[in-house]
Design a protein around this motif. Structure first.
Motif, mmCIF file in Angstrom:
data_model
loop_
_atom_site.group_PDB
_atom_site.id
_atom_site.type_symbol
_atom_site.label_atom_id
_atom_site.label_comp_id
_atom_site.label_asym_id
_atom_site.label_seq_id
_atom_site.Cartn_x
_atom_site.Cartn_y
_atom_site.Cartn_z
ATOM 1 N N LEU A 11 0.765 -1.883 0.022
ATOM 2 C CA LEU A 11 -0.039 0.164 0.238
ATOM 3 C C LEU A 11 0.690 1.000 0.137
ATOM 4 O O LEU A 11 1.657 0.969 1.145
ATOM 5 C CB LEU A 11 -1.184 -0.172 1.142
ATOM 6 C CG LEU A 11 -1.785 -1.085 1.751
ATOM 7 C CD1 LEU A 11 -2.718 -0.961 2.478
ATOM 8 C CD2 LEU A 11 -3.100 -1.150 0.093
ATOM 9 N N ASP A 12 0.763 1.790 -0.520
ATOM 10 C CA ASP A 12 0.552 3.654 -0.011
ATOM 11 C C ASP A 12 0.513 4.340 0.142
ATOM 12 O O ASP A 12 -1.093 4.297 0.978
ATOM 13 C CB ASP A 12 0.365 4.285 -1.396
ATOM 14 C CG ASP A 12 1.419 6.204 -2.124
ATOM 15 O OD1 ASP A 12 0.913 6.774 -0.979
ATOM 16 O OD2 ASP A 12 0.903 6.141 -3.066
ATOM 17 N N LYS A 13 1.568 5.266 1.709
ATOM 18 C CA LYS A 13 1.210 5.792 2.938
ATOM 19 C C LYS A 13 0.515 6.675 2.170
ATOM 20 O O LYS A 13 -0.438 7.170 3.378
ATOM 21 C CB LYS A 13 2.036 5.759 3.441
ATOM 22 C CG LYS A 13 3.024 4.471 4.147
ATOM 23 C CD LYS A 13 4.311 4.834 5.167
ATOM 24 C CE LYS A 13 5.205 3.820 5.382
ATOM 25 N NZ LYS A 13 6.804 3.936 5.138
ATOM 26 N N VAL A 14 0.510 7.525 1.211
ATOM 27 C CA VAL A 14 -0.136 8.745 1.590
ATOM 28 C C VAL A 14 -1.880 8.663 0.675
ATOM 29 O O VAL A 14 -2.746 8.842 1.000
ATOM 30 C CB VAL A 14 0.600 9.526 0.415
ATOM 31 C CG1 VAL A 14 -0.115 10.532 -0.023
ATOM 32 C CG2 VAL A 14 2.277 9.795 0.855
ATOM 33 N N THR A 15 -1.189 7.901 -0.122
ATOM 34 C CA THR A 15 -3.113 7.594 -0.410
ATOM 35 C C THR A 15 -3.998 6.274 -0.137
ATOM 36 O O THR A 15 -4.830 6.459 0.281
ATOM 37 C CB THR A 15 -3.376 6.415 -2.168
ATOM 38 O OG1 THR A 15 -2.751 5.585 -1.826
ATOM 39 C CG2 THR A 15 -2.485 7.173 -3.650
ATOM 40 N N GLY A 16 -3.298 5.642 0.887
ATOM 41 C CA GLY A 16 -3.799 4.510 1.468
ATOM 42 C C GLY A 16 -4.401 3.729 0.555
ATOM 43 O O GLY A 16 -5.530 2.338 1.206
ATOM 44 N N GLY A 17 -4.152 3.237 -0.803
ATOM 45 C CA GLY A 17 -4.513 2.027 -1.634
ATOM 46 C C GLY A 17 -3.064 1.374 -1.747
ATOM 47 O O GLY A 17 -2.281 1.673 -1.378
ATOM 48 N N ALA A 18 -3.682 0.738 -3.136
ATOM 49 C CA ALA A 18 -2.350 0.006 -3.546
ATOM 50 C C ALA A 18 -1.949 0.632 -3.945
ATOM 51 O O ALA A 18 -1.385 2.128 -5.234
ATOM 52 C CB ALA A 18 -3.193 -1.629 -3.975
ATOM 53 N N VAL A 19 -0.260 -0.286 -4.291
ATOM 54 C CA VAL A 19 0.854 0.704 -5.355
ATOM 55 C C VAL A 19 0.610 0.243 -6.044
ATOM 56 O O VAL A 19 0.464 -1.215 -6.658
ATOM 57 C CB VAL A 19 2.388 0.491 -4.683
ATOM 58 C CG1 VAL A 19 2.863 0.558 -5.591
ATOM 59 C CG2 VAL A 19 2.536 1.427 -3.596
ATOM 60 N N VAL A 20 -0.086 0.720 -7.863
ATOM 61 C CA VAL A 20 -0.114 0.265 -8.725
ATOM 62 C C VAL A 20 0.507 0.410 -10.262
ATOM 63 O O VAL A 20 1.159 1.416 -10.250
ATOM 64 C CB VAL A 20 -1.669 0.389 -9.121
ATOM 65 C CG1 VAL A 20 -2.904 -0.607 -8.105
ATOM 66 C CG2 VAL A 20 -2.164 1.639 -9.118
ATOM 67 N N ASP A 21 0.412 -0.285 -11.023
ATOM 68 C CA ASP A 21 1.138 0.146 -11.968
ATOM 69 C C ASP A 21 -0.293 0.807 -13.278
ATOM 70 O O ASP A 21 -1.014 0.999 -13.073
ATOM 71 C CB ASP A 21 1.883 -0.705 -12.672
ATOM 72 C CG ASP A 21 0.580 -2.010 -13.877
ATOM 73 O OD1 ASP A 21 -0.495 -2.212 -13.788
ATOM 74 O OD2 ASP A 21 1.547 -3.023 -14.356
ATOM 75 N N GLN A 22 0.414 1.352 -14.924
ATOM 76 C CA GLN A 22 -0.970 2.212 -15.690
ATOM 77 C C GLN A 22 -2.072 1.178 -16.113
ATOM 78 O O GLN A 22 -2.679 2.295 -16.053
ATOM 79 C CB GLN A 22 0.044 2.457 -16.389
ATOM 80 C CG GLN A 22 0.487 1.410 -17.716
ATOM 81 C CD GLN A 22 1.886 1.069 -17.745
ATOM 82 O OE1 GLN A 22 2.460 0.669 -16.592
ATOM 83 N NE2 GLN A 22 2.332 0.848 -18.706
ATOM 84 N N TYR A 23 -2.181 0.198 -15.343
ATOM 85 C CA TYR A 23 -3.415 -0.464 -15.658
ATOM 86 C C TYR A 23 -3.773 -1.613 -14.340
ATOM 87 O O TYR A 23 -4.757 -2.050 -14.301
ATOM 88 C CB TYR A 23 -2.465 -2.703 -16.605
ATOM 89 C CG TYR A 23 -2.024 -2.330 -17.347
ATOM 90 C CD1 TYR A 23 -2.382 -1.472 -18.523
ATOM 91 C CD2 TYR A 23 -0.210 -2.469 -17.426
ATOM 92 C CE1 TYR A 23 -1.053 -1.759 -19.608
ATOM 93 C CE2 TYR A 23 0.366 -2.719 -18.387
ATOM 94 C CZ TYR A 23 0.069 -1.624 -19.483
ATOM 95 O OH TYR A 23 0.756 -1.773 -21.166
ATOM 96 N N ARG A 24 -3.205 -0.884 -12.944
ATOM 97 C CA ARG A 24 -3.718 -0.543 -11.741
ATOM 98 C C ARG A 24 -3.878 -2.081 -11.566
ATOM 99 O O ARG A 24 -4.319 -2.954 -10.893
ATOM 100 C CB ARG A 24 -5.604 -0.770 -11.938
ATOM 101 C CG ARG A 24 -5.727 0.922 -12.364
ATOM 102 C CD ARG A 24 -5.818 1.824 -11.592
ATOM 103 N NE ARG A 24 -5.086 3.299 -12.535
ATOM 104 C CZ ARG A 24 -5.155 4.188 -13.399
ATOM 105 N NH1 ARG A 24 -3.723 3.713 -13.445
ATOM 106 N NH2 ARG A 24 -4.564 5.703 -13.261
ATOM 107 N N GLU A 25 -2.539 -2.990 -11.768
ATOM 108 C CA GLU A 25 -2.778 -4.823 -10.988
ATOM 109 C C GLU A 25 -1.820 -4.016 -10.440
ATOM 110 O O GLU A 25 -0.205 -3.201 -10.006
ATOM 111 C CB GLU A 25 -1.875 -5.120 -12.490
ATOM 112 C CG GLU A 25 -0.906 -6.515 -11.905
ATOM 113 C CD GLU A 25 -0.839 -7.424 -12.902
ATOM 114 O OE1 GLU A 25 0.040 -6.338 -13.878
ATOM 115 O OE2 GLU A 25 -0.125 -8.588 -12.606
ATOM 116 N N THR A 26 -1.915 -4.445 -8.881
ATOM 117 C CA THR A 26 -0.884 -4.112 -8.115
ATOM 118 C C THR A 26 0.687 -5.118 -7.781
ATOM 119 O O THR A 26 0.212 -5.919 -8.853
ATOM 120 C CB THR A 26 -2.033 -4.672 -6.598
ATOM 121 O OG1 THR A 26 -1.815 -6.142 -6.875
ATOM 122 C CG2 THR A 26 -3.194 -4.116 -6.602
#
Lengths: 419, 118
Positions: free
Chosen positions: A270-285
């Protein structure tokens, strides 16, 4: 065990758009799991208009926006299980879910799209001193009471936080005959859209008290009043600035948190700032075959952008399921600096794709007449003047494929604001 | 000549606009990024209107209330009159999206329509 090509967790705008896009791309067996009794997610209680201007080119209410996708889902052979709670996701992509009809289910999925949305920060998250009476609730809870259950949740209201839901509820309560005495905002600027300050507060002469917070809640059974105080530059209450406001309800609109318990349990970074997953341009975690989109990935201010992002995730999942995806040789990172709080996607898979990459970002403070710049190795590859940038309004920029050539593994693209 | 600073509410972009008004007529609008902004500024400076959204009671529906909206924006000063009318309305289920709930509310020439099923 049930078997699906794609399981989508959450049947709100993100989940529906991801499932529909995956269907359109040729994925056969798709299941949407939704914990509420209908599809639509939080849009069902957002009865105000303003949805769909970008996506449909017309202004719709939340339920109308949701209905357009619900109708499309109903026309396909996408399976939908409502009143169904996903309890866990295992590392080999098995979704554990439960409902009254089927009991406990194990559902094996080739790919999973996480679209659980977000939830509001409650009173406990901001530690307001005082008693614990009834009448302290999040703005979203009040919205559900008023717009779905048909109750007026208070008559004299103070709202803490000027996020959009708080502003919308200030108007909603006023129209229903309640008196909204003040909206207090800790920061020196509002977290909501400017249009909402105009049409929800200014229209009804509701005072917006910037740099103010609630420092005490009073009342035994029901809220009797709150004390508000001015805060200094370090956001600490200034002694001597206390003001007591009698009221029966305190509504909180103090931020949204992506709901990532399931992501965490499967080991998604997870990204500490967004609170969501770290993803690539296809939104794959970072977990192969698991994608994320919508407010579970980062909190959006417009559902139109949720829909677009979910379509990206749905297409990404489809390409993965159908084996159309080139495995990326390596990934580069994006990073917000100098006023840019976060960037999504956080990484770009370098798989030889010729597609432009759209980066979404948010700033940490208000900027006027500033320039948004993207640099790599000190060279500016993108610069655009912006009349106004505000934390409450998500921005996006498009990086051309030719600007993504000749990167090495682990290289950074920096996004910053100048001026 | 009167000059007014406005924030456009036509869409979530919230453009900052400046309108010049001469004898009650808007003669120029700057700062808007689309034609809707110009229209908003002209209306706002002469006869402000707002979209109205609320709920009305439902008899026999899935929920006790169903959301409604004004099919077009209503005069700003009539919003509370419209609310008074809508607070007395009870509709019978089933309700479909787009069903007219109140015709010509408060003589505005504007209909109130349902925005969800119930």
């Amino acid at each position: 065990m049930l078997k699906y090509d794609l399981v989508v967790v959450g049947g709100g705008p993100a989940g529906m758009a991801a499932a529909l896009k995956a269907k359109e791309c040729g994925v056969e067996k798709i299941l949407i799991c939704e914990r509420d009794e209908t599809l639509g997610g939080i849009l069902e209680q957002c009865i105000h208009t303003g949805f769909g201007l970008h996506y449909f080119g017309e202004e719709l209410s939340g339920p109308e926006y949701a209905a357009r996708f619900i109708e499309q889902v109903e026309k396909t052979d996408i399976d939908v299980k409502v009143n169904t709670m996903v309890l866990d996701i295992t590392t080999n992509n098995v979704v554990i879910a439960i409902n009254k009809q089927d009991g406990l289910m194990e559902i094996s999925a080739t790919a999973i799209v996480l679209a659980m949305g977000c939830r509001e920060r409650p009173r406990g998250a901001i530690s307001i001193p005082g008693t614990r009476p009834a009448g302290v609730m999040t703005a979203g809870t009040a919205q559900r009471f008023a717009n779905i259950d048909g109750y007026l949740p208070g008559k004299e209201v103070v709202i803490l936080g000027s996020g959009d839901i708080g502003l919308i509820m200030a108007r909603r309560m006023t129209l229903e005959g309640a008196k909204v005495k003040a909206v207090c905002e800790l920061m020196p600027y509002s977290g909501g859209l400017t249009r909402n300050i105009v049409q929800c507060l200014d229209d009804f002469d509701i005072p917006l008290k910037l740099s103010h917070t609630v420092t005490e809640i009073r009342g035994k059974d029901r809220v009797e009043g709150v004390t508000i105080s001015k805060v200094d530059g370090n956001l600490k209450p200034i002694p001597g600035t206390e003001e007591y406001i009698p009221c029966d309800t305190l509504m909180l609109s103090v931020g949204l948190l992506p709901e990532n318990e399931l992501s965490r349990s499967v080991g998604i970074r997870l990204d500490k700032v967004t609170g969501g997953a770290v993803v690539d341009q296809y939104r794959e975690t970072n977990h192969e075959g698991i994608f994320a989109c919508g407010n579970v990935l980062h909190v959006h201010d417009l559902v139109d952008f949720v829909t677009q992002e979910a379509q990206t995730a749905g297409e990404g999942a489809a390409n993965y399921i159908l084996g159309k995806k080139e495995y990326a040789d390596y990934r580069i990172h994006t990073k917000g600096i100098n006023g840019v709080r976060y960037v999504v996607p956080q990484r770009i898979s370098m798989d030889g794709s010729e597609e432009p990459v759209k980066l979404y970002f948010r700033v940490g403070q208000v900027f006027t007449n500033a320039t948004v710049k993207v640099t790599r190795n000190g060279n500016v590859i993108y610069a655009k003047k912006k009349r106004k940038l505000a934390p409450g309004e998500m921005e996006n920029i498009v990086i051309k494929p030719e600007d993504l050539q000749d990167f090495s593994e682990g290289d950074y693209l920096f996004i910053e604001v100048e001026g | 000549m009167e000059v007014r600073e406005l924030t456009c509410v036509a869409c979530p972009m919230g453009c900052q606009m400046t309108a010049s008004i001469d004898n009650g007529v808007v003669v120029s609008v700057t700062g808007n990024t689309c034609p809707r902004g110009k229209k908003y500024a002209e209306t706002e400076c002469t006869h402000p209107v707002r979209p109205l959204t609320t709920t009305v009671k439902v008899d026999g529906g899935k929920h006790p209330v169903v959301p409604v909206k004004s099919a077009d924006a209503v005069p700003k000063e009539k919003m509370f009159d419209c609310m008074k009318v809508l607070n007395e309305v009870v509709v019978k289920a089933p309700v479909k999206i787009g069903d007219v709930i109140v015709e010509n509310i408060c003589d505005t020439g504007i209909n109130i329509v349902a925005t969800n099923i119930c």
